[in-house]
Scaffold this motif. Structure first.
Motif, mmCIF file in Angstrom:
data_model
loop_
_atom_site.group_PDB
_atom_site.id
_atom_site.type_symbol
_atom_site.label_atom_id
_atom_site.label_comp_id
_atom_site.label_asym_id
_atom_site.label_seq_id
_atom_site.Cartn_x
_atom_site.Cartn_y
_atom_site.Cartn_z
ATOM 1 N N TRP A 1 9.194 2.297 4.240
ATOM 2 C CA TRP A 1 8.305 3.700 4.021
ATOM 3 C C TRP A 1 7.979 3.705 2.682
ATOM 4 N N PRO A 2 8.759 3.360 1.554
ATOM 5 C CA PRO A 2 8.236 3.571 0.250
ATOM 6 C C PRO A 2 6.928 2.871 -0.013
ATOM 7 N N LEU A 3 7.082 1.552 0.818
ATOM 8 C CA LEU A 3 5.929 0.474 0.313
ATOM 9 C C LEU A 3 4.513 1.029 1.291
ATOM 10 N N VAL A 4 4.879 1.826 2.332
ATOM 11 C CA VAL A 4 3.531 2.254 3.099
ATOM 12 C C VAL A 4 2.971 3.411 2.454
ATOM 13 N N ALA B 1 -1.085 0.792 -11.100
ATOM 14 C CA ALA B 1 -0.379 -0.109 -11.494
ATOM 15 C C ALA B 1 1.127 -0.072 -11.287
ATOM 16 N N VAL B 2 1.585 1.186 -10.827
ATOM 17 C CA VAL B 2 2.903 1.303 -10.170
ATOM 18 C C VAL B 2 2.874 0.763 -8.689
ATOM 19 N N THR B 3 1.921 0.974 -8.095
ATOM 20 C CA THR B 3 1.831 0.422 -6.622
ATOM 21 C C THR B 3 2.052 -1.093 -6.757
ATOM 22 N N ILE C 1 7.596 -6.462 -7.168
ATOM 23 C CA ILE C 1 9.051 -6.514 -7.224
ATOM 24 C C ILE C 1 9.449 -6.978 -5.852
ATOM 25 N N ASP C 2 8.981 -6.266 -4.551
ATOM 26 C CA ASP C 2 9.370 -6.511 -3.175
ATOM 27 C C ASP C 2 9.293 -7.928 -2.951
ATOM 28 N N LYS D 1 -1.337 -3.937 3.465
ATOM 29 C CA LYS D 1 -0.027 -3.919 4.072
ATOM 30 C C LYS D 1 0.067 -3.280 5.737
ATOM 31 N N PRO D 2 -0.476 -2.161 5.980
ATOM 32 C CA PRO D 2 -0.359 -1.712 7.447
ATOM 33 C C PRO D 2 -1.042 -2.656 8.352
#
Lengths: 252, 252, 252, 252
Positions: free
Chosen positions: D12-15, D46-48, D54-55, D86-87
């Motif tokens: 969920w954090p990544l979505v 940038a955070v995304t 990292i993932d 991603k989705p």
């Protein structure tokens, strides 16, 4: 009332409405009608839309399983938006009457549907682009000849750029036409490819080289069965294993 | 007179007429002939058209089933309109002489027909566009080099838009060329795809993994038959079921 | 000397020559060399062409059946014209080492060949167009960035028309690039289609549903043979028909 | 920690991050943000990117065979660059739940992936082109409506040329979009072709004409085995050859 009976009753009125729609829209745009004439043509189109919408809702209401009906009648939903597509429904019925192999039926249907859809969309999109572009300042599609020419250049993805829409709605029409262009190239190619694969697989004149069929194996199995029955009497008695062996049915 | 005899008699005159047609049209357009020279070239073309039209009608008349003949000779109808396509008929005969698999024959025919049609159409459409555009005010296709370049840009659907027809007839020629362009992309792709599917299916070096053939099943069936005949004499008598079992023919 | 030995001896010199060719042409065009520098680069290219031409002629001379060798080495003829294509020959060797199914090998080869050819042709055609267009009055492709951009717009058949060649040689280069563009679309599609057809045919988890193989039928035939041998002694004697029945070989 | 557990935790954090990315970029470009607002949006992006990087690295670290994992997770590498993709990962999971034939599953996945990728790329490339073109002097793509229109005209390879990028980065974006356009045409065609080939091969109503299956041959083999067991007692003893014959397994 069943859906079948409803369809028989509404068949001719809907075909007439479909023709009225295309004539009214063509007349309105090509003759550039204004005032009351414009209102009449628009009224005819509105009535046609209403008829197709009611037809769709009634048939959805008559259907036993509404979810299944909805998914298998997506083309009918497109017909509600664009009643001109109605006559294309006939293709399926016509090809099913003809004596053709399954593959040829599919390919004929695909060719006629793709060709028919392209022809109808070129006509309708030409009208629509002319309708929205003509009043826009700085537009370059200003008469029906130019609009038809632009539609052909677009649907084939040639795109010279001598003519192009500049309004938002004109561009929406263009995107629809381009997408259809890509789809049609795909269908033409796929149809040809499928025909090639099928024809190339038929090695004429040497039946021995063809793939073994289920029917052949079944006939062979019956031969072996007959052999068992033909065995000496005392052997017949010692056949407890035979019953538990099923004949070579195709497990599906 | 049979159709075959007619075709043998008319073969060379028609090939010569076909070449005369292309030479006359090329000369007329490229040299921009006027007056009596123009009339001569147009006369040659008219005679050619007449010859092909008569040939078509005579063969239609000689055919036993006119409907069937018409449907299986659509290419010949195209040849009447554009006699230059005549030599493409030779392709079929040539590939049938060669020792090739059925699939390779089909693909060679498709490649040569597609390539030949494109080459001929690029030439003819360049001439036709130049012919109708040159006298039009504001036109931008004004010499044969430009016309050939425009034809390539169009048939590949690149469409830079540096050159484009502005007359109605020029646009009709362009639409024909674009449609052929799409069709050729389809045929090229389909041919390649069919070749891939066929090659990928041939697992080299392991015959055991190939699909069983009808010939194999028939040989197996003959083995079982021999086995029945080899049974002890008294068993042979108790074989009433054997006769009603057919050998594994391929039901078709 | 055998062809194989010749190829081992000439392998590295030709790869080096192939790289020298591309570096020399790139340098000459991008730096827009004049005078003696131009002459040096052209000399390097001429030597490379000579080397590839000699290599081709020697191998043709060494071949036993010259006609067969010519037809199966058409790619090598293309390499003589454009020595940069030489490294693409490596693809075949590499994929044959990998453990892949026949279909995957073919598809990898097709993808790498199509991709490599397009990449090399975009580079070479950009150089060539810039080379012939730059000195022409009124030309619009005037630096290497523009030339590369034009090559991409052309090979994908997008054809904006912001840049286009105006000289005869520039147009010839463009036609080559467009034709490659169409061919690549075909190969991409065909590769994908072939992969789909193969994957879709593999019904996972139910081996019983797969097509019967020749190996299976042969095993069955051996079973029947064993059965014949297992028959009572006196039956064995009455087997005159058995010998004339061949085992189910695949007739090919 | 296993890779599976990591994926459940980060799902969920990544979505959410993926959605934050697209919203931040769209807002920044369409509203043409300047100063602190611009900095905030860029920080979110940038955070995304950091999260997805990292993932990816953690999962690569958790994988037992890093080389194999890398090759089978190329799509995940693309997602690191463009988190919006991603989705699309969900498609595979969804189609595997549905009751579909293997072929239909593949085709649905291909259609949804191709359609989804095109939709996302049109949106992202419109933003990117507008972002880099707007400040350039002499550019012609100056608002978001024009950018979207340009993206459609490019991805369908129509290329009118009314709008086109003039900066180096704008052209890189365009090349990505064109390549996707060609790929999508290929996938659409291949999907349709595969569906045709499969449908055309299904001869409805005559099971005898279908290809023989492995299951059928195995059943036949069991019949012959039963026959051997049913033979007179003394025959059973003379069966030394039978044991060395294997049943018709499919050699694979």
């Amino acid at each position: 009332m069943t859906e079948e009976r409803w369809q028989r009753l509404t068949y001719w009125p809907l075909v007439v409405a479909s023709l009225a729609f295309i004539v009214a829209y063509s007349w309105q745009v090509i003759a550039n009608l204004q005032g009351p004439d414009y209102a009449i043509m628009r009224a005819i189109m509105a009535v046609t839309w209403l008829m197709f919408a009611i037809d769709y809702l009634v048939r959805l209401g008559l259907a036993a399983k509404k979810g299944v009906w909805f998914r298998s009648h997506l083309f009918d939903l497109a017909v509600v938006v664009l009643p001109v597509l109605k006559p294309l429904r006939l293709v399926r019925a016509i090809t099913e009457i003809q004596k053709m192999s399954k593959g040829d039926q599919l390919r004929t249907q695909a060719a006629v549907l793709a060709g028919g859809t392209v022809a109808i969309l070129i006509w309708i999109c030409s009208l629509a682009v002319l309708d929205v572009e003509r009043p826009a300042p700085g537009a370059n599609i200003l008469n029906f000849g130019d609009a038809i020419w632009w539609a052909f250049v677009t649907v084939t993805t040639v795109g010279y750029g001598d003519l192009y829409p500049i309004t938002a709605w004109g561009r929406v029409v263009a995107v629809v036409l381009m997408s259809v262009g890509i789809g049609v190239v795909g269908v033409v190619t796929a149809t040809t490819a499928s025909w090639f694969v099928e024809r190339a697989a038929t090695v004429s004149g040497n039946d021995d080289q063809e793939t073994a069929t289920r029917g052949q194996v079944r006939a062979l199995s019956r031969q072996v069965e007959a052999l068992v029955k033909a065995l000496p009497q005392d052997a017949e008695k010692t056949l407890p294993h035979h019953r538990e062996v099923e004949p070579p049915q195709t497990p599906s």
